[in-house]
Structure formats: C-alpha cells, structure tokens
Design a protein around this motif. Structure first.
Motif, mmCIF file in Angstrom:
data_model
loop_
_atom_site.group_PDB
_atom_site.id
_atom_site.type_symbol
_atom_site.label_atom_id
_atom_site.label_comp_id
_atom_site.label_asym_id
_atom_site.label_seq_id
_atom_site.Cartn_x
_atom_site.Cartn_y
_atom_site.Cartn_z
ATOM 1 N N MET A 88 0.843 -1.195 0.000
ATOM 2 C CA MET A 88 0.000 0.000 0.000
ATOM 3 C C MET A 88 0.885 1.254 0.000
ATOM 4 S SD MET A 88 -3.206 0.991 2.505
ATOM 5 C CE MET A 88 -2.522 0.152 3.877
ATOM 6 N N GLN A 130 -6.912 5.763 3.763
ATOM 7 C CA GLN A 130 -7.699 4.691 4.413
ATOM 8 C C GLN A 130 -7.840 4.928 5.906
ATOM 9 O OE1 GLN A 130 -6.452 0.684 3.545
ATOM 10 N NE2 GLN A 130 -6.786 0.958 1.352
ATOM 11 N N ALA A 131 -6.762 5.349 6.539
ATOM 12 C CA ALA A 131 -6.828 5.596 7.983
ATOM 13 C C ALA A 131 -7.778 6.754 8.268
ATOM 14 C CB ALA A 131 -5.434 5.898 8.531
ATOM 15 N N VAL A 172 1.874 5.275 0.681
ATOM 16 C CA VAL A 172 1.614 6.156 1.832
ATOM 17 C C VAL A 172 0.320 6.935 1.591
ATOM 18 C CG1 VAL A 172 2.529 7.969 3.321
ATOM 19 C CG2 VAL A 172 4.098 6.370 2.221
ATOM 20 N N SER A 229 1.440 10.736 7.457
ATOM 21 C CA SER A 229 2.434 9.668 7.428
ATOM 22 C C SER A 229 3.454 10.005 6.346
ATOM 23 C CB SER A 229 1.769 8.320 7.129
ATOM 24 O OG SER A 229 2.740 7.287 7.129
ATOM 25 N N LEU A 279 0.393 8.269 11.713
ATOM 26 C CA LEU A 279 0.499 6.803 11.620
ATOM 27 C C LEU A 279 1.898 6.350 12.041
ATOM 28 C CD1 LEU A 279 -1.264 6.086 8.189
ATOM 29 C CD2 LEU A 279 -2.215 5.902 10.498
ATOM 30 N N ASP A 323 7.335 8.571 4.070
ATOM 31 C CA ASP A 323 8.389 7.581 3.869
ATOM 32 C C ASP A 323 9.747 8.253 3.621
ATOM 33 O OD1 ASP A 323 7.836 8.521 1.346
ATOM 34 O OD2 ASP A 323 7.389 6.571 0.462
ATOM 35 N N GLN A 325 -2.316 5.922 0.007
ATOM 36 C CA GLN A 325 -3.434 5.026 0.340
ATOM 37 C C GLN A 325 -3.544 4.857 1.849
ATOM 38 O OE1 GLN A 325 -2.090 1.704 -1.980
ATOM 39 N NE2 GLN A 325 -3.604 2.060 -3.583
ATOM 40 N N ALA A 326 -2.421 4.736 2.518
ATOM 41 C CA ALA A 326 -2.445 4.499 3.972
ATOM 42 C C ALA A 326 -3.103 5.665 4.707
ATOM 43 C CB ALA A 326 -1.025 4.274 4.488
#
Ligand code: GLA
Length: 384
Positions: free
Chosen positions: A1, A9-10, A3, A115, A69, A117, A5-6
């Motif tokens: 997934m 979704q959260a 970031v 969130s 996150l 990366d 999408q994360a």
C-alpha cells in the motif's frame, strides 16, 4: 500500500468519510552545493519520490486534530492559542501555523492523518517535508494562493524560531518548488531558481551509511559561525561575495581552520554553478567529477564527513558505472549521493553495499530515487 493510500484509508476509518483533500511534500537529496545556503550561495538539490502525506478535511473552527500513523499518536492544537508543548512531531505543524499566522495568513482548522516515507534523521529533509506538507494543508483549507518561495520561508521560520533548529533555506525551497525530472539551481540570496534537467541515462542513488552522529546541531552552528567570521574578515555580507581572486590575495591573514572553511564555501559555489552548466549540456561525466571534488572539499576543508561517509563514497566511486559521489546534506553521518549510469544502477548498488559492509561491518540502505515535484495538493481525493 502506498503512503497516500495508507493516510486516506486511515482517515476514512477514523472519520467515516473519505478525506476531502490529500497533500504531499517531498524530501530531497542535494546533488551539489553543500553548506553554501547560509552563505547566500548556490545549491542544486532535487526533490525525491519520498514524501510526507496528509489526508484531511476542513473544520468550521480553529482546531487542528491530527493523527500520525508513524508515531501512532494523536495531537490537537488551537490556532487561536498556539503554545509549545515539546510534543515532538506536532511542533513542526504548530510552528508552520504560527509562522503563517504571524505573516498575516487567515487560517482555518482541519482534521487529518499524516504519514511519510522520508527517512527521519538521515539527512533527507523529513522536517522540511513535514513543514511544507503542513503549509499545503493550511493552504488547501484556507484557500490562500500557493507561493512556493513564500511557503519555503514560512517553513524555515517555523524550523528556526518554533522548533529551534538553525537551518538554511535549501531544504524548504526544494520541498516547496521541486520539479519532476529536474534539480533546481537555487540562488540562496535572491531565492530565484531554475529547473535543470537530469542528464539522460543517469540515475541518482541515495547511499545511507545508517550512521547518525550526535551533536550535529552544535557542529553545524559552529561551521556557520566560522563562515560568518570569515565573511567579516573579508569585509563582505556573506562568503558568496568573495571571489576566488580575493580569496587567493587575502586568505593568508586567516587562521588555518577559518581559511579552510571559507575555501570550501567559495570553491563549492563555483562547483555548483559549473555543475548546473554541465547538467544543461547533458554532461554526466563533468557533473560526476564536480561531485567527487565537492566530497574532498567537505572532507578536508569543511570537515563534516565521518569515516562511514568516506568509505561509502570511495566504494561508490570505484564501482563501474559511477560518474561521481559525495556526502549530501549537513554531514556527520547520514547519506551520500551517487550519479550512476541507469543501466548499472542495480548491480552497482549491490557492489557498493558489499564494499561498504566489508569495510565497516555496517549494513547500508541504498536506493534509486527519481526527481519529483515539490509540495502538491493531490487531485482526485479518493479514499484509496
Ligand atoms: C542541512 C540544512 C540546510 C543546509 C545543509 C547543508 O540540510 O537544513 O539548510 O545548510 O544542511 O548544505
């Protein structure tokens, strides 16, 4: 997934509706022009395909509620009553809100999930990415115009005066204004920038030594003070104003350390301008040589490398298909950057990893990165 999408979704799981806005702001790698930004000089960074993302929706009041996150923590603050609570990551968001408010922007609250990366503490500007993503979030909900230079200054102000880190403007400028496929040649005095295309057939590798030295901040501030002392000696506003000729004529009156610090900055500015020209000509060989020379200057004159960085850079330079390599960012550990032939990138990464690990006993992290756009509001706000 991903970031994106994360966070989407959260957000949906938390608020029972998809986010109305998703924003992102990238980290960066600097190709050349190190420790020149706070000397009013030139830098040549590119935004990378790693970013901080925020999924959000506007609120009708002045509250900001945000869940991280990465830190598995939620924080809230009131735009009408901003205070330091030393709460770590949320201070970057508060600092941006404070700097925007102070500059006269009308703000509005929001609910969000964040969130990213961008490796933290690796010298890839995760802080600037957080600041510029936050600025983008406030811009999206309050609807003021996005001016990349103004927002970079806001991010730097938040970092200097709210978070308390004395950085220059490079990281915020590139996170705000980066362009896909390009590095930016930035004049850190005028803040004018020009996109410079990456030469065809080259890839940029980030070589993380995974070493992190403490006291980076005090060493950084010491370098800044030495540069300021040198500028005073030459009677100029900043070292950017000292020509190589003036340096040659007058530098012998300086003590050895200050003379070497100044020599780094003055030669690095010249290398950076030459590197941008090499890129415009598509000359990867010339660019790589300038990167190699930059590393030597940072190692011997500015003294901001460590053993791990020196080993990593040597391993990269010796690998077939490498045009050039150097430490990148503030130094004292963290990452190096290498310019490599695209066709060789994967085997070269393996060779360098093996060489570095054999000589240091430390496992590195190496990845190819591409040049991304600066901070954006992402269109098509789906929950996916
Ligand atoms: C850090 C700072 C930048 C710049 C570099 C060194 O990344 O945040 O402003 O000074 O170090 O080039």
């Amino acid at each position: 997934m991903s970031v994106q999408q994360a966070v989407s979704q959260a957000f949906t799981a938390c608020y029972h509706e998809p986010p109305s806005v998703v924003v992102r702001a990238p980290g960066r790698v600097n190709l050349i022009g190190e420790h020149t930004d706070y000397n009013d000089g030139f830098v040549l960074p590119m935004a990378i395909d790693r970013a901080v993302w925020i999924a959000l929706r506007p609120r009708a009041d002045q509250q900001v509620h945000v869940h991280s996150l990465d830190f598995a923590a939620s924080e809230s603050f009131d735009l009408a009553n901003l205070r330091h609570t030393n709460a770590g990551w949320v201070e970057y968001l508060k600092g941006v809100a404070w700097a925007l408010h102070d500059a006269g922007y009308a703000l509005r609250g929001w609910d969000g999930v964040v969130s990213g990366d961008v490796l933290r503490g690796a010298g890839l500007s995760s802080s600037a990415a957080m600041e510029l993503a936050t600025a983008r979030a406030f811009q999206a909900v309050a609807g003021f115009a996005w001016d990349a230079t103004a927002m970079a200054r806001i991010g730097q102000r938040a970092e200097n005066h709210w978070v308390g880190v004395n950085c220059g403007i490079m990281d915020q400028m590139i996170s705000a204004a980066g362009q896909a496929g390009h590095a930016l040649q930035i004049d850190c005095r005028s803040l004018e920038w020009q996109p410079v295309p990456l030469p065809a057939g080259v890839a940029v590798l980030i070589l993380d030594t995974t070493t992190r030295r403490g006291l980076v901040e005090s060493a950084y501030n010491e370098r800044r003070a030495q540069c300021e002392a040198a500028a005073r000696y030459f009677g100029v506003r900043a070292l950017r104003d000292v020509t190589p000729g003036q340096f040659a004529a007058q530098a012998n009156g300086l003590d050895d350390v200050t003379r070497r610090r100044a020599r780094h900055v003055i030669t690095e500015n010249a290398r950076t301008l030459a590197a941008a020209d090499a890129m415009r000509r598509g000359d990867a060989v010339a660019l790589g040589r300038l990167m190699d020379a930059s590393h030597v200057s940072l190692r011997d004159d500015f003294e901001v490398t460590n053993d791990a960085l020196n080993v990593m850079v040597t391993c990269a330079q010796q690998a077939p298909g490498c045009y050039g390599a150097r430490m990148t960012g503030a130094g004292f550990g963290g990452c190096a950057v290498a310019l490599v032939d695209t066709g060789c990138a994967a085997p070269l990464a393996e060779t360098v990893a093996g060489c570095y690990q054999a000589r240091t006993g430390i496992a590195p992290a190496i990845y190819v990165c591409s040049a991304a756009d600066g901070a954006t509001r992402v269109a098509g706000f789906s929950a996916m």
